[in-house]
Design a protein around this motif. Structure first.
Motif, PDB file in Angstrom:
ATOM      1  N   VAL A 116       0.854  -1.186   0.000  1.00 34.37           N
ATOM      2  CA  VAL A 116       0.000   0.000   0.000  1.00 34.37           C
ATOM      3  C   VAL A 116       0.889   1.234   0.000  1.00 34.37           C
ATOM      4  CG1 VAL A 116      -1.866   1.214   1.161  1.00 34.37           C
ATOM      5  CG2 VAL A 116      -1.680  -1.266   1.391  1.00 34.37           C
ATOM      6  N   LEU A 117       0.753   2.055  -1.008  1.00 36.13           N
ATOM      7  CA  LEU A 117       1.565   3.271  -1.074  1.00 36.13           C
ATOM      8  C   LEU A 117       0.688   4.485  -0.822  1.00 36.13           C
ATOM      9  CD1 LEU A 117       3.898   2.521  -4.132  1.00 36.13           C
ATOM     10  CD2 LEU A 117       4.417   2.396  -1.697  1.00 36.13           C
ATOM     11  N   ILE A 118       1.023   5.250   0.203  1.00 29.61           N
ATOM     12  CA  ILE A 118       0.279   6.467   0.505  1.00 29.61           C
ATOM     13  C   ILE A 118       1.249   7.637   0.604  1.00 29.61           C
ATOM     14  CG2 ILE A 118      -1.578   5.253   1.695  1.00 29.61           C
ATOM     15  CD1 ILE A 118      -0.268   5.936   4.286  1.00 29.61           C
ATOM     16  N   PRO A 119       0.732   8.863   0.426  1.00 25.73           N
ATOM     17  CA  PRO A 119       1.617  10.021   0.377  1.00 25.73           C
ATOM     18  C   PRO A 119       2.057  10.494   1.750  1.00 25.73           C
ATOM     19  CG  PRO A 119      -0.492  10.443  -0.713  1.00 25.73           C
ATOM     20  CD  PRO A 119      -0.647   9.205   0.092  1.00 25.73           C
ATOM     21  N   SER A 120       1.370  10.079   2.804  1.00 23.24           N
ATOM     22  CA  SER A 120       1.681  10.621   4.126  1.00 23.24           C
ATOM     23  C   SER A 120       1.055   9.769   5.210  1.00 23.24           C
ATOM     24  CB  SER A 120       1.142  12.052   4.213  1.00 23.24           C
ATOM     25  OG  SER A 120       0.927  12.419   5.545  1.00 23.24           O
ATOM     26  N   LEU A 121       1.791   9.650   6.291  1.00 26.00           N
ATOM     27  CA  LEU A 121       1.222   8.937   7.438  1.00 26.00           C
ATOM     28  C   LEU A 121       0.662   9.931   8.449  1.00 26.00           C
ATOM     29  CD1 LEU A 121       3.568   5.950   8.397  1.00 26.00           C
ATOM     30  CD2 LEU A 121       1.133   5.883   7.875  1.00 26.00           C
TER      31      LEU A 121
END
Lengths: 339, 339
Positions: A75-80
């Motif tokens: 899962v690739l997301i721009p920000s945690l």
DNA sequence: TTGTAGGCGTTATCAC
DNA sequence: GTGATAACGCCTACAA
């Protein structure tokens, strides 16, 4: 002439140890664990007892290597740091866990290059599929995906090129909230944008379209900053906006952080909201309902996006539904006191 | 009589393919990638060219299996929705990434049983070490850890039993903020607690100790709810507290969410803060500086905790520093308008 | 500095 | 329903 024994990973208990303890062959242990119905109840029990007694934990590496399936999803997301993506992750997690899949989380920090590096790094784990945020990625990124034949689902937005996506129209959402401000009688509606990622730019496009439609688009009312958004930034941008255009009578902020910072600054300056200046945000985070005045914003179905995207991906992985789908989960205007 | 070829994972390019393309043996490819200085520049270049040309991505599974090292660290946190842990994760990430390690994130949802299940599940990946939140875990949890001989570092709190830990004293922090309220002349200081995890209970203990010290502890001023905290809950608890004890003159909330919800409710009710009722939170999240009035709270070094904990764990993994350490990173009182 | 042999723990394949 | 055998892709140990 036997060699030195190698160091063993884990607690050192292997499937063979379990097999020996249960008086069966290794393959039977494998089946008892993975396809229980293919093993007779008697042996199954023996095996399970041995597993518990020895504290056996299967090795995912060996399994992945032998089966060419990792039961892992990237899962690739721009920000945690953004609640939006955390809610999405939470949705994904429930679906994957139930299906026995694990999730590798990659945080790209809103950077296409970093995203590419992450994909490279995580491909070493041979994920069975990928969940991506947004539609635009670096060119080599798409190549890599294709080359590895990885099933992918795109989240948060909608594509029209046959890619499997689950989200809503960022552009329409931006247009809808802008129209709401127009309906409130505002005419010099400004836009505060931070981060300037793909989705923010689409919200901006929606804002422009709605204003153009109403005949009151004014490029001088847009303030854009590529830096990450924060409440502080919202406050600063409000100052800058009012200094440059004191006639501005409403602001659409590209997210709630910005809006809440702007709202707080209005309070400090004694600016009447919404009479003198209406404010709208985006995402409907928790504080939106709690700030003073409460914030008009756009609620987004991010948890549901995670759930549906994960389901779609699992279907692709299992080969159940070869055809890509395009799932529009919509959005909702949350009209509160700030407009 | 050859058998059917098996399905290959990834793009299908293996180290042998690279070796053949580069005209060297597989082990040279391995070394060129992992111990470049052991390979002559000429061969190294050839290998790297072949790697790029073929789009080779090493298989972590094979590597882990063969070397008994996964270069992976398991991080168990109680929640992904809490900024506190996200900041910690961010710190961990920077250190691990730099060292070539990857991080497996497990979210226990503040549940010891789920935490145990997570450990079981993730042990399949044979992590080289574990980063844990808090000191108390289910009994079988500690057994499992020991059995697998996994290096572990405990984050957020301080142990005195020789375990390696990086954090600060939750109890002292709770006492310190309570003393501050006492110094402001408050005497009937209440406590609002949610979640009731280990750390909240220690803050409560600190609060009690400080009040007992000042001779004004009053058990009737504690409101505890095991449900997850939220702003809504803070508002509700404020109502309940004032209804039960209208004489209450200050509130220490176990976290900022609760405090901000309580603060917002005070605004609605026209309660003078801090004159009639002082409010303090815990963690110093972003909104604490932005709400009205701004919130007095305790700043915690969570990012630094992540960084130091990751460093300590890597040291243990590499065997550099066999001895456990106990790192107290302290905390800071952020005195603002709400007190 | 480079290469050879063998095994890491599991599962696919094919027999019984 | 159960088992023997041979991979899967890489790395350790040892040799040259």
């Amino acid at each position: 002439m036997s060699r030195k024994p190698r160091v063993r990973s884990g607690s050192g208990v292997t499937m063979h140890d379990v097999a020996r303890a249960a008086g069966v062959s290794a393959i039977t242990v494998s089946r008892a664990l993975n396809q229980p119905q293919q093993v007779s109840p008697a042996l199954r029990d023996k095996v399970m007892q041995a597993v518990d007694a020895l504290g056996y934990v299967p090795s995912r590496s060996a399994s992945t290597l032998a089966s060419a399936r990792s039961r892992t999803v990237l899962v690739l997301i721009p920000s945690l740091g953004n609640t939006v993506f955390l809610d999405t992750l939470a949705g994904i997690e429930t679906v994957l866990a139930e299906a026995g899949y694990q999730m590798l989380i990659g945080n790209s920090h809103y950077d296409a290059d970093q995203e590419l590096q992450l994909l490279r790094a995580y491909l070493q784990h041979r994920p069975d599929g990928v969940l991506l945020t947004g539609l635009s990625h670096a060119a080599p990124f798409d190549d890599l995906l294709r080359r590895h034949g990885l099933p992918a689902v795109y989240m948060m937005d909608l594509a029209d090129d046959g890619r499997c996506c689950v989200g809503f129209s960022q552009e329409e959402a931006g247009a809808a909230i802008t129209r709401h401000l127009l309906e409130r009688g505002k005419r010099r509606i400004g836009f505060l944008g931070a981060q300037l990622d793909e989705r923010v730019m689409k919200r901006l496009a929606g804002y422009r379209a709605a204003l153009a439609e109403a005949g009151c688009h004014d490029a001088g009312l847009e303030w854009l900053d590529p830096a990450p958004s924060s409440m502080q930034m919202g406050a600063d941008m409000l100052d800058a906006a009012l200094a440059a255009r004191p006639d501005c009578d409403a602001l659409f902020c590209c997210n709630d952080d910005l809006a809440i910072g702007a709202l707080a600054r209005c309070q400090q300056l004694g600016i009447a909201v919404p009479a003198r200046l209406a404010v709208a945000g985006f995402n409907d985070l928790q504080p939106a309902a709690w700030c003073t005045p409460s914030l008009t914003t756009v609620a987004t179905p991010r948890r549901e996006i995670g759930i549906q995207a994960a389901r779609a991906l699992l279907a692709m992985i299992e080969g159940d539904a070869p055809q890509a789908l395009r799932l529009d989960l919509g959005f909702a205007l949350m009209l509160r006191r700030s407009s």
